[in-house]
Write a protein that holds these residues in place. Structure first.
Motif, PDB file in Angstrom:
ATOM      1  N   ARG A 401       0.829  -1.214   0.000  1.00 47.03           N
ATOM      2  CA  ARG A 401       0.000   0.000   0.000  1.00 47.03           C
ATOM      3  C   ARG A 401       0.856   1.253   0.000  1.00 47.03           C
ATOM      4  NH1 ARG A 401      -3.214   2.639   4.310  1.00 47.03           N
ATOM      5  NH2 ARG A 401      -5.073   3.536   3.348  1.00 47.03           N
ATOM      6  N   ALA A 402       1.995   1.209   0.679  1.00 47.53           N
ATOM      7  CA  ALA A 402       2.875   2.374   0.733  1.00 47.53           C
ATOM      8  C   ALA A 402       3.451   2.720  -0.637  1.00 47.53           C
ATOM      9  CB  ALA A 402       4.011   2.120   1.720  1.00 47.53           C
ATOM     10  N   ALA A 403       3.607   1.717  -1.477  1.00 44.52           N
ATOM     11  CA  ALA A 403       4.217   1.937  -2.793  1.00 44.52           C
ATOM     12  C   ALA A 403       3.198   1.898  -3.927  1.00 44.52           C
ATOM     13  CB  ALA A 403       5.288   0.871  -3.037  1.00 44.52           C
ATOM     14  N   ALA A 404       1.924   1.900  -3.597  1.00 44.11           N
ATOM     15  CA  ALA A 404       0.887   1.760  -4.629  1.00 44.11           C
ATOM     16  C   ALA A 404       0.854   2.969  -5.557  1.00 44.11           C
ATOM     17  CB  ALA A 404      -0.473   1.567  -3.972  1.00 44.11           C
ATOM     18  N   THR A 405       0.540   2.705  -6.811  1.00 47.64           N
ATOM     19  CA  THR A 405       0.332   3.755  -7.801  1.00 47.64           C
ATOM     20  C   THR A 405      -1.162   4.085  -7.838  1.00 47.64           C
ATOM     21  OG1 THR A 405      -0.022   2.163  -9.573  1.00 47.64           O
ATOM     22  CG2 THR A 405       2.252   2.842  -9.153  1.00 47.64           C
ATOM     23  N   PRO A 406      -1.551   5.160  -8.520  1.00 47.90           N
ATOM     24  CA  PRO A 406      -2.984   5.493  -8.574  1.00 47.90           C
ATOM     25  C   PRO A 406      -3.870   4.348  -9.053  1.00 47.90           C
ATOM     26  CG  PRO A 406      -1.700   7.341  -9.356  1.00 47.90           C
ATOM     27  CD  PRO A 406      -0.723   6.223  -9.140  1.00 47.90           C
ATOM     28  N   SER A 407      -3.388   3.556 -10.008  1.00 48.87           N
ATOM     29  CA  SER A 407      -4.242   2.494 -10.545  1.00 48.87           C
ATOM     30  C   SER A 407      -4.291   1.255  -9.661  1.00 48.87           C
ATOM     31  CB  SER A 407      -3.787   2.099 -11.952  1.00 48.87           C
ATOM     32  OG  SER A 407      -2.592   1.350 -11.896  1.00 48.87           O
TER      33      SER A 407
END
Length: 564
Positions: A401-407
């Motif tokens: 979750r910390a590294a998630a992108t918008p998509s």
């Protein structure tokens, strides 16, 4: 119409043994309610397969409902809300494109189910069934690499439905000799208990007419390819998805398919089919975005290694709304999913399809590496949850979750919510403030996955009223959502509202077309103690009404069975 192979599933006797069952039902002499229709002509100039003499739309839907009722009860039926929402993000644009092109006329759109059903089976397969039902194996999700590849299979199967191939199959096969019909029906009965016996019974009956059936099947496959390609590109997907999927299947065929690709047997590849799709790619370029979509496809960077890091704030990301199967085209289309999101969903399918602890530990080990991709970390978090290693599951979900992108933000949020709920149910302590924020955000969403995961979190966190209040409005809009009713029943039980809980259990059965089971549960609700019934007279009146309704549906089903 394409039917799955009789050999589907590692334990065929219980894994969706509907293939020859459906074929045999279609081969029986047309009962009352079946009709002869006028010749169908393709609106796109494609060669049609002759007159459609077979089932009426209503008869096809009734047959599909009967098969669906059996599938709902099968242990391999999987209502995974996360994968379900993802499949809907592909399915909705395809249906919209098919309607815009004229492939799905209004009557067909309104009267068929247009429902996706997921099987836990690891083998690569998808299949259309009568009445607008479509089955997808986890194995298919697991091997596809892009949204367009998976969407190409869905578009092909959608075209089997929209072109009424089951009616055409009846038109052709109904002319076969009675002895062949007997052999097929025998195979249908045998398939429920012994797949080898079913295969033997099928062999003799099919041999004489094999070439006729094969030619007809090839015609249907070509039509489904061509119509499906137009649907795929009209929905905004890259037509290369069709070619890429064909390449995967061709490679599997060259490696002497060992049974992992049932799709190859029911959809045999030919050089003509592959060449046809490649030749259509240049023609599709100008028309690819001709069908209206509310937003453009999400553009995201390529998947990068996921660093260790703290939990970031709740992201909104891509919201995927549940389709209403009876109101196609009335829900705005979401942005097409990104390749990055697809990799996460393929990883989820792999983990859910393989229950071996050895494989789960392998995925966990890979996902803990510093160089692990987002898909690796996703798989590792889910594997850790299934192994009961809740601290590791939570840590990996937070890392993703910390590294998630918008998509991929919404997918990461859902994963964290999911592993948190499982951890709480197992007695593991989870920090409450951040989880409460995530839960409330999910309950406020319009996504089915978010709403149901949020409701499950509310029940697990001992605030069941939040779950019941949100789900009460949800099931009004989507009364066929069995999992929502089941979650609502749990929320009612947690509040001591037994009458409402039992009524919700009855609605689960009704949503799965098990009207006898629903009637039994409504009777149970009516038989509760006087004090329990007196606590909620309005709910009791609803129970009385609903019992009469499902009993009338039972009587109607019995009448149809007698007439047919």
């Amino acid at each position: 119409m394409h039917f799955p192979s009789p050999t589907l599933g590692s334990t065929t006797a219980r894994r969706w043994p509907v293939a020859v069952f459906v074929a045999a039902l279609c081969l029986i002499a047309p009962p009352q309610g079946w009709a002869q229709s006028t010749p169908e002509v393709s609106p796109h100039g494609l060669p049609h397969l002759g007159d459609v003499e077979g089932m009426s739309i209503g008869a096809e839907r009734r047959l599909g409902d009967q098969i669906a009722r059996d599938i709902y009860r099968d242990p391999d039926y999987l209502d995974d809300v996360v994968l379900g929402d993802y499949l809907q993000s592909l399915w909705r644009p395809l249906l919209g494109a098919a309607r815009a092109r004229g492939d799905v006329p209004p009557e067909l759109a309104e009267r068929l189910a247009w429902e996706l059903m997921i099987s836990r089976d690891r083998r690569v397969n998808a299949f259309a069934l009568p009445g607008g039902y479509l089955g997808v194996h986890l194995g298919l999700l697991a091997v596809t690499e892009t949204p367009a590849e998976l969407a190409s299979v869905l578009a092909h199967e959608l075209s089997h439905i929209s072109q009424r191939h089951i009616a055409r199959l009846v038109s052709r096969q109904d002319r076969q000799a009675p002895w062949m019909l007997g052999a097929m029906i025998l195979a249908a009965l045998a398939a429920r208990n012994n797949s080898n016996l079913a295969g033997a019974a099928m062999a003799g009956g099919q041999a004489v007419a094999a070439q006729t059936q094969l030619n007809f099947s090839r015609d249907m496959e070509r039509e489904a390819d061509r119509v499906g390609f137009g649907v795929l590109t009209g929905a905004g997907f890259d037509g290369q998805g069709f070619v890429g999927m064909f390449d995967k299947l061709q490679q599997a065929a060259r490696l002497n398919d060992d049974g992992s690709f049932p799709y190859l047997r029911s959809h045999p590849l030919t050089s003509e089919r592959m060449a046809d799709m490649r030749n259509r790619l240049p023609m599709a370029t100008g028309a690819q975005n001709s069908v209206l979509r509310s937003t453009q496809a999400v553009q995201t960077p390529a998947a990068n290694p996921v660093p260790n890091g703290a939990v970031n704030g709740p992201g909104r990301g891509l919201v995927l709304e549940l389709r209403d199967a009876q109101r196609l085209g009335q829900v705005p289309l979401s942005a097409l999913p990104s390749p990055e999101l697809h990799l996460l969903m393929a990883a989820r399918a792999r983990v859910l399809a393989d229950s071996s602890s050895e494989r789960q530990r392998a995925w966990l080990q890979i996902g803990q590496m510093a160089s692990a991709s987002a898909a690796d970390v996703y798989a590792a978090a889910l594997a850790a949850q299934r192994l009961g290693q809740h601290a590791q599951a939570l840590g990996l979900a937070q890392r993703l979750r910390a590294a998630a992108t918008p998509s991929t933000q919404a997918a990461a949020d859902r994963l964290l919510l999911e592993v948190s709920v499982v951890a709480i149910r197992s007695g593991f302590t989870v920090p409450g403030e951040a989880l409460a924020l995530l839960r409330n955000q999910a309950l406020a969403s319009t996504s089915r996955a978010d709403v149901l995961l949020g409701a499950q979190a509310a029940v697990a966190m001992a605030v069941p009223r939040q779950a019941s209040e949100r789900l009460q409005t949800w099931v009004v809009a989507y009364p066929r959502d069995a999992l929502a009713w089941q979650t609502l029943s749990s929320a009612y039980l947690a509040q001591g509202q037994r009458l409402r809980a039992v009524r919700a259990e009855a609605e689960v059965r009704a949503a799965q077309l098990d009207f006898a089971g629903a009637a039994e549960r409504f009777k149970t609700a009516q038989g509760l103690s006087a004090s329990e019934r007196a606590m909620d007279p309005i709910e009791l009146a609803i129970v009385d009404t609903r019992r009469r309704e499902v009993e009338e549906q039972l009587r109607e089903s019995a009448r149809e069975a007698r007439e047919n």
